[in-house]
Design an enzyme around this catalytic site. Structure first.
Site, PDB file in Angstrom:
ATOM      1  CE  LYS A  42      39.374  66.528  56.907  1.00  0.00           C
ATOM      2  NZ  LYS A  42      38.395  66.538  55.815  1.00  0.00           N
ATOM      3  CG  ASN A  43      38.162  62.403  56.307  1.00  0.00           C
ATOM      4  OD1 ASN A  43      37.859  63.597  56.337  1.00  0.00           O
ATOM      5  ND2 ASN A  43      39.006  61.915  55.404  1.00  0.00           N
ATOM      6  NE  ARG A  46      32.935  66.488  48.221  1.00  0.00           N
ATOM      7  CZ  ARG A  46      32.111  66.201  47.232  1.00  0.00           C
ATOM      8  NH1 ARG A  46      31.758  67.136  46.381  1.00  0.00           N
ATOM      9  NH2 ARG A  46      31.634  64.989  47.072  1.00  0.00           N
ATOM     10  CB  CYS A  49      36.154  70.490  45.716  1.00  0.00           C
ATOM     11  SG  CYS A  49      36.934  68.914  45.940  1.00  0.00           S
ATOM     12  NE  ARG A  54      35.723  64.866  46.955  1.00  0.00           N
ATOM     13  CZ  ARG A  54      36.203  65.180  48.154  1.00  0.00           C
ATOM     14  NH1 ARG A  54      36.750  66.344  48.353  1.00  0.00           N
ATOM     15  NH2 ARG A  54      36.112  64.332  49.157  1.00  0.00           N
ATOM     16  CG  ASP A  92      42.853  62.269  51.947  1.00  0.00           C
ATOM     17  OD1 ASP A  92      42.601  62.696  50.814  1.00  0.00           O
ATOM     18  OD2 ASP A  92      41.958  62.027  52.795  1.00  0.00           O
ATOM     19  NE  ARG A 111      38.251  71.536  54.255  1.00  0.00           N
ATOM     20  CZ  ARG A 111      38.483  70.618  53.317  1.00  0.00           C
ATOM     21  NH1 ARG A 111      39.190  70.923  52.270  1.00  0.00           N
ATOM     22  NH2 ARG A 111      37.981  69.422  53.409  1.00  0.00           N
TER      23      ARG A 111
HETATM   24  C1  UD1 Z   1      36.549  60.631  51.586  1.00  0.00           C
HETATM   25  C2  UD1 Z   1      37.409  61.502  52.449  1.00  0.00           C
HETATM   26  C3  UD1 Z   1      38.534  62.147  51.634  1.00  0.00           C
HETATM   27  C4  UD1 Z   1      39.316  61.082  50.883  1.00  0.00           C
HETATM   28  C5  UD1 Z   1      38.382  60.183  50.075  1.00  0.00           C
HETATM   29  C6  UD1 Z   1      39.106  59.028  49.416  1.00  0.00           C
HETATM   30  C7  UD1 Z   1      35.745  62.292  54.051  1.00  0.00           C
HETATM   31  C8  UD1 Z   1      35.001  63.432  54.613  1.00  0.00           C
HETATM   32  N1  UD1 Z   1      36.575  62.560  53.031  1.00  0.00           N
HETATM   33  O1  UD1 Z   1      35.936  61.480  50.616  1.00  0.00           O
HETATM   34  O2  UD1 Z   1      39.411  62.811  52.537  1.00  0.00           O
HETATM   35  O3  UD1 Z   1      40.206  61.725  49.972  1.00  0.00           O
HETATM   36  O4  UD1 Z   1      37.371  59.634  50.947  1.00  0.00           O
HETATM   37  O5  UD1 Z   1      39.813  58.300  50.334  1.00  0.00           O
HETATM   38  O6  UD1 Z   1      35.658  61.181  54.543  1.00  0.00           O
HETATM   39  N2  UD1 Z   1      32.953  58.837  43.355  1.00  0.00           N
HETATM   40  C9  UD1 Z   1      32.106  58.671  42.284  1.00  0.00           C
HETATM   41  N3  UD1 Z   1      30.769  58.644  42.522  1.00  0.00           N
HETATM   42  C10 UD1 Z   1      30.242  58.767  43.774  1.00  0.00           C
HETATM   43  C11 UD1 Z   1      31.126  58.906  44.865  1.00  0.00           C
HETATM   44  C12 UD1 Z   1      32.494  58.946  44.622  1.00  0.00           C
HETATM   45  O7  UD1 Z   1      32.538  58.585  41.135  1.00  0.00           O
HETATM   46  O8  UD1 Z   1      29.011  58.737  43.914  1.00  0.00           O
HETATM   47  C13 UD1 Z   1      34.414  58.941  43.095  1.00  0.00           C
HETATM   48  C14 UD1 Z   1      34.941  60.307  43.509  1.00  0.00           C
HETATM   49  O9  UD1 Z   1      34.763  61.249  42.485  1.00  0.00           O
HETATM   50  C15 UD1 Z   1      36.397  60.018  43.758  1.00  0.00           C
HETATM   51  C16 UD1 Z   1      36.369  58.578  44.300  1.00  0.00           C
HETATM   52  O10 UD1 Z   1      35.101  58.032  43.924  1.00  0.00           O
HETATM   53  O11 UD1 Z   1      37.109  60.055  42.565  1.00  0.00           O
HETATM   54  C17 UD1 Z   1      36.525  58.470  45.792  1.00  0.00           C
HETATM   55  O12 UD1 Z   1      35.505  59.232  46.401  1.00  0.00           O
HETATM   56  P1  UD1 Z   1      34.910  58.878  47.829  1.00  0.00           P
HETATM   57  O13 UD1 Z   1      35.505  57.603  48.327  1.00  0.00           O
HETATM   58  O14 UD1 Z   1      33.433  58.986  47.756  1.00  0.00           O
HETATM   59  O15 UD1 Z   1      35.489  60.068  48.693  1.00  0.00           O
HETATM   60  P2  UD1 Z   1      34.718  60.968  49.736  1.00  0.00           P
HETATM   61  O16 UD1 Z   1      33.837  60.097  50.574  1.00  0.00           O
HETATM   62  O17 UD1 Z   1      34.142  62.154  49.079  1.00  0.00           O
END
Ligand code: UD1
Length: 456
Positions: free
Chosen positions: A43-44, A113, A137, A142, A328, A420
């Site tokens: 999915k991701n 998202r 969420c 996030r 996850d 999802r």
């Molecule tokens: C992706 C995955 C999700 C998985 C996550 C971590 C997708 C669609 N989703 O989510 O399933 O759980 O990676 O492996 O690919 N953060 C910040 N600032 C930012 C961005 C992120 O502080 O600008 C923090 C987030 O709040 C979180 C952590 O970094 O605590 C990891 O987030 P991130 O790696 O960005 O996850 P996603 O890409 O949203």
């Protein structure tokens, strides 16, 4: 061209909508499982690959796309931007030449998202994007400041006001400029956003402290097939030499390592032999190590993994970015630990609020003490059926796993979350011997559990 969609009346990031809250699974536990389970495409990966298709004007074919409501959400987003899509089984044809809108509708972004991924490709191709902030969420705040920081470093002018991100590339040729970006945290989404934006920038971009997740590698592989010049994906420094144009290509999505991990845990929790395929074992290294530590024997064949469980004992896990143990699979692994011999400790380091499944597992008889983001679990001899709700995608999966071994009937609510990210989970589990039925019942006649409702 047209696209056929699953019913997408889901709220994919948070609230259980009234319509969908009536959906639940009824799972009768206690059956031994045996056989093979097929893993769908990731999915991701598929979500970001669909967004990356906006970087070309030529037709794209993405294969091994899972049939999920999140994928439908991304399809709706692309259609709203003027793109045409056609789906046939697990293949999606994307014709992005009609891309002309640069603004994403609030309701679609709120539902998904991952729609924020469109900001990079829109800026790179059209020089402009307007996207509502995706917001937090249930599992955490996030934020997206790392995405914004990277795009600004590439030269985009970004203004955030009233929850709307308005981004524009200045100058006559509207070209982003290659640069050096250092991420404060190895965010998967920020790495992917910057990677996509930098492919069409003038000059070279380096991303330092980049996420190393397999989905980032899959994205880079597809972008390189489109003509991009990316090196280092899968390592902490990625280099992107900007090119003038990207071309259409065919790409096959990698197998979903989280779905595969969920089914491996299904084998372990039911103490059953299962073969899970296709899998890329390196994507599951940390998970396989922990399954082995807790007593499972793991055998690899050409494209699959056979899990032969022993008597499962408690092991500690701590979630980390890849190649660490994936956040996850934290909730699914906790369901397993709830049935293990002895104690285990599970620490969630990626998200600040990803422990809601603790209360639901306790309703089923699990013995868990939660302190902040650390859960101490004492395995119990038996879980018992209860009405439980998965408040997010992976905690819903944890509830389904726990239900497989619980005595009696478990009613698992929050199925909109499950749909999802898991394609036909009940059919896949039933095909190896589980007894799970999807039901739709009126809320008036059912006890509908509240997320986080404490066990007595
Ligand atoms: C992706 C995955 C999700 C998985 C996550 C971590 C997708 C669609 N989703 O989510 O399933 O759980 O990676 O492996 O690919 N953060 C910040 N600032 C930012 C961005 C992120 O502080 O600008 C923090 C987030 O709040 C979180 C952590 O970094 O605590 C990891 O987030 P991130 O790696 O960005 O996850 P996603 O890409 O949203």
């Amino acid at each position: 061209m047209s696209i056929f969609l699953l019913s997408s009346n889901v709220d994919s990031v948070g609230e259980v909508s009234k319509q969908n809250s009536a959906l639940h699974l009824e799972s009768r536990g206690g059956y031994s499982l045996s056989g093979d389970i097929k893993v769908s495409g990731a999915k991701n990966s598929a979500l970001v690959l669909m967004a990356a298709s906006l970087l070309t004007e030529e037709e794209m074919l993405i294969k091994n796309v899972p049939n999920l409501t999140d994928i439908n959400g991304m399809a709706e987003i692309l259609i709203s931007l003027g793109v045409q899509l056609k789906r046939s089984s697990s293949e999606i044809y994307i014709s992005p030449q009609g891309l002309h809108h640069v603004e994403l509708p609030y309701d679609l972004v709120h539902r998904l998202r991952a729609s924020f991924f469109c900001i990079g490709p829109l800026l790179a191709r059209l020089g402009k994007a307007k996207i509502p902030l995706p917001g937090g969420c249930r599992i955490g705040a996030r934020p997206v400041e790392e995405h914004i920081k990277g795009l600004k470093a590439l030269g985009a002018q970004i203004n955030i006001s009233n929850g709307l991100v308005t981004a524009e590339v200045p100058g006559l040729n509207k070209k982003l400029q290659g640069t050096n970006v250092i991420l404060d945290c190895p965010s998967v989404g920020a790495t992917e956003t910057i990677l996509m934006a930098a492919t069409l920038a003038e000059g070279t971009t380096t991303i330092n402290n980049a996420a190393q997740e397999p989905e980032v590698q899959d994205l880079a592989k597809m972008l390189n097939s489109m003509g991009a010049l990316i090196e280092g994906a899968g390592q902490s420094t990625i280099t992107i030499k900007g090119v003038k144009k990207l071309y259409g290509c065919n790409h096959t999505v990698i197998p979903d390592r989280i779905e595969a991990g969920t089914f491996l845990i299904a084998a372990a929790i039911t103490r059953s032999n299962l073969r899970i395929s296709p899998v890329i074992p390196e994507h599951l290294k940390a998970v396989l190590e922990k399954l082995s530590d807790c007593g499972c024997s793991i055998k690899f064949d050409q494209d699959g993994i056979n899990l032969i469980p022993g008597s499962i004992k408690g092991v500690d896990i701590s979630t980390e970015p890849f190649p660490g143990f994936p956040t996850d699979l934290q909730a699914p692994f906790m369901a397993l630990m709830a049935t293990a011999q002895g104690k285990s400790k599970i620490k969630e380091n990626v998200y600040e609020n990803r422990m809601q499944h603790v209360y639901e597992l306790k309703k089923m008889g699990a013995s868990i003490h939660l302190e902040g983001s650390t859960a101490e679990i004492e395995g119990v001899h038996e879980l018992k059926g209860a009405a439980v709700i998965g408040g997010d995608l992976r905690s819903s999966a944890a509830m389904v796993l726990a239900s497989l071994v619980a005595k009696g009937m478990t009613k698992v609510w929050g199925i909109n979350h499950l749909d999802r990210g898991y394609e036909s989970i009940e059919h896949k589990l039933n095909s190896v011997g589980a007894d799970i039925v999807r039901k739709e019942k009126s809320l008036e006649v059912e006890h509908f559990p509240i997320v986080g409702e404490r066990a007595a």
